[in-house]
Design a protein around this motif. Structure first.
Motif, PDB file in Angstrom:
ATOM      1  N   UNK A  58       0.812  -1.219   0.000  1.00 46.74           N
ATOM      2  CA  UNK A  58       0.000   0.000   0.000  1.00 46.74           C
ATOM      3  C   UNK A  58       0.844   1.267   0.000  1.00 46.74           C
ATOM      4  N   UNK A  59       1.838   1.338   0.866  1.00 51.38           N
ATOM      5  CA  UNK A  59       2.697   2.524   0.898  1.00 51.38           C
ATOM      6  C   UNK A  59       3.438   2.713  -0.413  1.00 51.38           C
ATOM      7  N   UNK A  60       3.890   1.621  -1.002  1.00 48.44           N
ATOM      8  CA  UNK A  60       4.585   1.689  -2.281  1.00 48.44           C
ATOM      9  C   UNK A  60       3.694   2.166  -3.410  1.00 48.44           C
ATOM     10  N   UNK A  61       2.447   1.724  -3.418  1.00 49.70           N
ATOM     11  CA  UNK A  61       1.522   2.204  -4.448  1.00 49.70           C
ATOM     12  C   UNK A  61       1.328   3.708  -4.351  1.00 49.70           C
ATOM     13  N   UNK A  62       1.187   4.204  -3.123  1.00 49.26           N
ATOM     14  CA  UNK A  62       1.005   5.650  -2.956  1.00 49.26           C
ATOM     15  C   UNK A  62       2.280   6.388  -3.364  1.00 49.26           C
ATOM     16  N   UNK A  63       3.442   5.826  -3.034  1.00 50.02           N
ATOM     17  CA  UNK A  63       4.702   6.451  -3.478  1.00 50.02           C
ATOM     18  C   UNK A  63       4.764   6.506  -5.000  1.00 50.02           C
ATOM     19  N   UNK A  64       4.373   5.414  -5.657  1.00 47.77           N
ATOM     20  CA  UNK A  64       4.412   5.379  -7.116  1.00 47.77           C
ATOM     21  C   UNK A  64       3.453   6.405  -7.718  1.00 47.77           C
ATOM     22  N   UNK A  65       2.231   6.452  -7.217  1.00 47.58           N
ATOM     23  CA  UNK A  65       1.256   7.399  -7.757  1.00 47.58           C
ATOM     24  C   UNK A  65       1.734   8.835  -7.525  1.00 47.58           C
ATOM     25  N   UNK A  66       2.363   9.082  -6.396  1.00 50.60           N
ATOM     26  CA  UNK A  66       2.915  10.403  -6.111  1.00 50.60           C
ATOM     27  C   UNK A  66       3.974  10.769  -7.151  1.00 50.60           C
ATOM     28  N   UNK A  92      20.307   0.987 -12.871  1.00 47.18           N
ATOM     29  CA  UNK A  92      20.135   1.814 -11.674  1.00 47.18           C
ATOM     30  C   UNK A  92      18.843   2.631 -11.748  1.00 47.18           C
ATOM     31  N   UNK A  93      18.538   3.162 -12.948  1.00 46.87           N
ATOM     32  CA  UNK A  93      17.294   3.905 -13.139  1.00 46.87           C
ATOM     33  C   UNK A  93      16.085   3.006 -12.868  1.00 46.87           C
ATOM     34  N   UNK A  94      16.134   1.782 -13.397  1.00 49.45           N
ATOM     35  CA  UNK A  94      15.029   0.849 -13.196  1.00 49.45           C
ATOM     36  C   UNK A  94      14.922   0.439 -11.730  1.00 49.45           C
ATOM     37  N   UNK A  95      16.038   0.278 -11.051  1.00 43.55           N
ATOM     38  CA  UNK A  95      16.022  -0.060  -9.622  1.00 43.55           C
ATOM     39  C   UNK A  95      15.379   1.068  -8.820  1.00 43.55           C
ATOM     40  N   UNK A  96      15.693   2.309  -9.189  1.00 42.04           N
ATOM     41  CA  UNK A  96      15.085   3.460  -8.515  1.00 42.04           C
ATOM     42  C   UNK A  96      13.571   3.457  -8.720  1.00 42.04           C
ATOM     43  N   UNK A  97      13.134   3.177  -9.945  1.00 41.37           N
ATOM     44  CA  UNK A  97      11.692   3.126 -10.220  1.00 41.37           C
ATOM     45  C   UNK A  97      11.030   1.996  -9.448  1.00 41.37           C
ATOM     46  N   UNK A  98      11.687   0.856  -9.331  1.00 45.03           N
ATOM     47  CA  UNK A  98      11.128  -0.266  -8.576  1.00 45.03           C
ATOM     48  C   UNK A  98      10.983   0.092  -7.095  1.00 45.03           C
ATOM     49  N   UNK A  99      11.885   0.913  -6.571  1.00 43.78           N
ATOM     50  CA  UNK A  99      11.820   1.316  -5.165  1.00 43.78           C
ATOM     51  C   UNK A  99      10.586   2.165  -4.886  1.00 43.78           C
ATOM     52  N   UNK A 100      10.003   2.765  -5.936  1.00 40.85           N
ATOM     53  CA  UNK A 100       8.765   3.526  -5.777  1.00 40.85           C
ATOM     54  C   UNK A 100       7.627   2.644  -5.289  1.00 40.85           C
ATOM     55  N   UNK A 101       7.708   1.346  -5.525  1.00 41.38           N
ATOM     56  CA  UNK A 101       6.609   0.440  -5.222  1.00 41.38           C
ATOM     57  C   UNK A 101       6.750  -0.233  -3.862  1.00 41.38           C
ATOM     58  N   UNK A 102       7.736   0.150  -3.089  1.00 44.14           N
ATOM     59  CA  UNK A 102       7.950  -0.466  -1.775  1.00 44.14           C
ATOM     60  C   UNK A 102       8.143   0.616  -0.721  1.00 44.14           C
ATOM     61  N   UNK A 103       7.956   0.219   0.515  1.00 46.58           N
ATOM     62  CA  UNK A 103       8.276   1.105   1.640  1.00 46.58           C
ATOM     63  C   UNK A 103       9.716   0.786   2.015  1.00 46.58           C
TER      64      UNK A 103
END
Length: 185
Positions: A58-66, A92-103
């Motif tokens: 849930x927190x990751x989804x909100x981070x991604x939408x933000x 590294x760019x893709x890893x950063x984007x993946x981190x948007x989906x996690x807390x």
């Protein structure tokens, strides 16, 4: 379109918006609330839990939408230079984007929700001040944008609304799997 045509009118106030922009902002606010509502009563730990086979929480989804909303509002104002060049992204760019989906360690649900509220406030300010929803920019380079040479501010807002709605649905499933709570019903 020139940058001057895309800049906001600083004298416009969000509360004074009464045209199509008001409808778009009101609908977006409603779907943002559906997304936020899925986190009601949760701890930071619960907001970071994966409850399905996916990596989503849930927190990751909100981070991604933000992050998504912030980037697209940047696009409305600055065009494709505000967006990443998706064709040349590194691991590294893709890893950063993946981190948007996690807390991540140290992140809190309150912090994630505050960041989302700030981006929402900025979006409403920008949209309220837009002179023309038809103002458009060429899309950034990405395989999923082939055949779509440009998007108007209106199209970008519809995309933000669609993504927010889609992820609110994801969040509802994650929350129901977590503890049985439902956003609606």
């Amino acid at each position: 379109m020139t940058v001057n045509q895309l800049t906001t009118d600083q004298s416009a106030e969000t509360s004074a918006v009464t045209d199509e922009r008001a409808d778009l902002l009101e609908t977006l606010a409603q779907h943002r609330e559906f997304l936020r509502f899925t986190t009601r009563g949760l701890t930071d730990e619960q907001a970071g839990l994966r409850t399905t086979k996916s990596e989503l929480c849930l927190g990751g989804l909100i981070k991604h939408v933000t992050a998504m909303e912030q980037a697209w509002v940047g696009f409305i104002l600055e065009g494709p230079s505000a967006m990443p060049d998706f064709t040349s992204m590194t691991e590294e760019d893709f890893a950063h984007r993946e981190a948007e989906f996690t807390m991540l360690p140290g992140e809190t649900l309150a912090g994630v929700l505050d960041a989302y509220a700030e981006v929402a406030r900025r979006t409403e300010e920008v949209v309220a001040g837009l002179a023309d929803l038809n103002a458009s920019w060429p899309l950034p380079k990405a395989p999923w944008f082939e055949g779509q040479p440009e998007w108007s501010a209106r199209r970008v807002l519809l995309n933000i609304l669609a993504e927010t709605s889609q992820h609110a649905g994801h969040a509802d499933i994650i929350r129901e799997a977590l503890d049985g709570a439902k956003t609606m019903g």
